[in-house]
Design an enzyme around this catalytic site. Sequence first.
Site, mmCIF file in Angstrom:
data_model
loop_
_atom_site.group_PDB
_atom_site.id
_atom_site.type_symbol
_atom_site.label_atom_id
_atom_site.label_comp_id
_atom_site.label_asym_id
_atom_site.label_seq_id
_atom_site.Cartn_x
_atom_site.Cartn_y
_atom_site.Cartn_z
ATOM 1 C CB CYS A 1 -0.977 -0.052 1.177
ATOM 2 S SG CYS A 1 -2.407 1.028 0.935
ATOM 3 C CD GLU B 1 -0.548 -5.503 5.801
ATOM 4 O OE1 GLU B 1 -0.604 -6.080 4.691
ATOM 5 O OE2 GLU B 1 -0.814 -4.292 5.935
ATOM 6 C CG HIS C 1 -3.451 -3.606 3.399
ATOM 7 N ND1 HIS C 1 -2.398 -2.995 4.035
ATOM 8 C CD2 HIS C 1 -4.144 -2.615 2.797
ATOM 9 C CE1 HIS C 1 -2.450 -1.695 3.840
ATOM 10 N NE2 HIS C 1 -3.496 -1.432 3.082
#
Lengths: 222, 77
Positions: free
Chosen positions: A86, A196, A194
Amino acid sequence: MKAAVIVFPGSNCDRDLAVAFEQAGFQVDRVWHKDQDLPQGVDIVGIPGGFSFGDYLRCGAIAGQSPVMRAVAAHVTRGGYALGICNGFQVLCETGLLPGALMRNAGLKFICRMQALSVTTSDSVFTRGYNAGAEITVPLAHHDGNYVIDDAGLAALKDQDRIAFRYHGNPNGAVDGIAGILSENRRVLGMMPHPERVVEAAHGGADGKAMFDGLASALVPA
Amino acid sequence: MRATVTVMLKQGVLDPQGEAVRHALGSLGFDGVGGVRQGKVIELDLADGTTQAEVTEMCEKLLANTVIESYRVEMGA
């Protein structure tokens, strides 16, 4: 295996990224943007999401000039690994470690939702845990994810199999639906979604786990 | 001394914000607005003797992203 996660003023995914690395077995140091050097023996640098320096001037522009990014560039030049997610992808493009740029979403709205992606190549340490062509679902949260690159650059990404992920249904207008790209040596990945944020079932999905587990299996000392 | 830097998206790069402004002008009844492109103006207060070449270097290194943006430097008194 050591990972360093960079922290800029305004980063807000640095803890999530550190935990994702830790759960995969990495020892993680978080590194402040003013530091001139990375910790000794770092295998991979994570550049997290967020709003570094308030997105002033352009997303990632000021972070890209910070002292620690010179150390990151030196790490990458030595053949080190880096993962920008990002805002981290925007920073990598601003520093020139990845080609192209990220513009305001074509629909002008901030997009915050789960998004289906195709894994375009499994030929990298980041994507080896997936099958090429697999569909995964990963959260998006960005205002400036509209990837642009000139025709020659796009042809190079395609010819060299460097498009890592593509969106289903292209939510932000990115050229060729590109959600993530690899550097020429395949050791730097930048992506807007994302992974994670989806590394365990309690997150509502775990499709990002294979990225961190794949990294760990690739970078484990022999 | 002052310098003024104007940063615009390059010709050929679609400007979604300019396009939204064009639509808004049309809905306000302003007919005939064929296109809108928006950018930013950056005013610099500089030490006397700063050269245009130095300001150009500032643009190349930070003020503009030359992948997508062009810039124009005007040196003032």
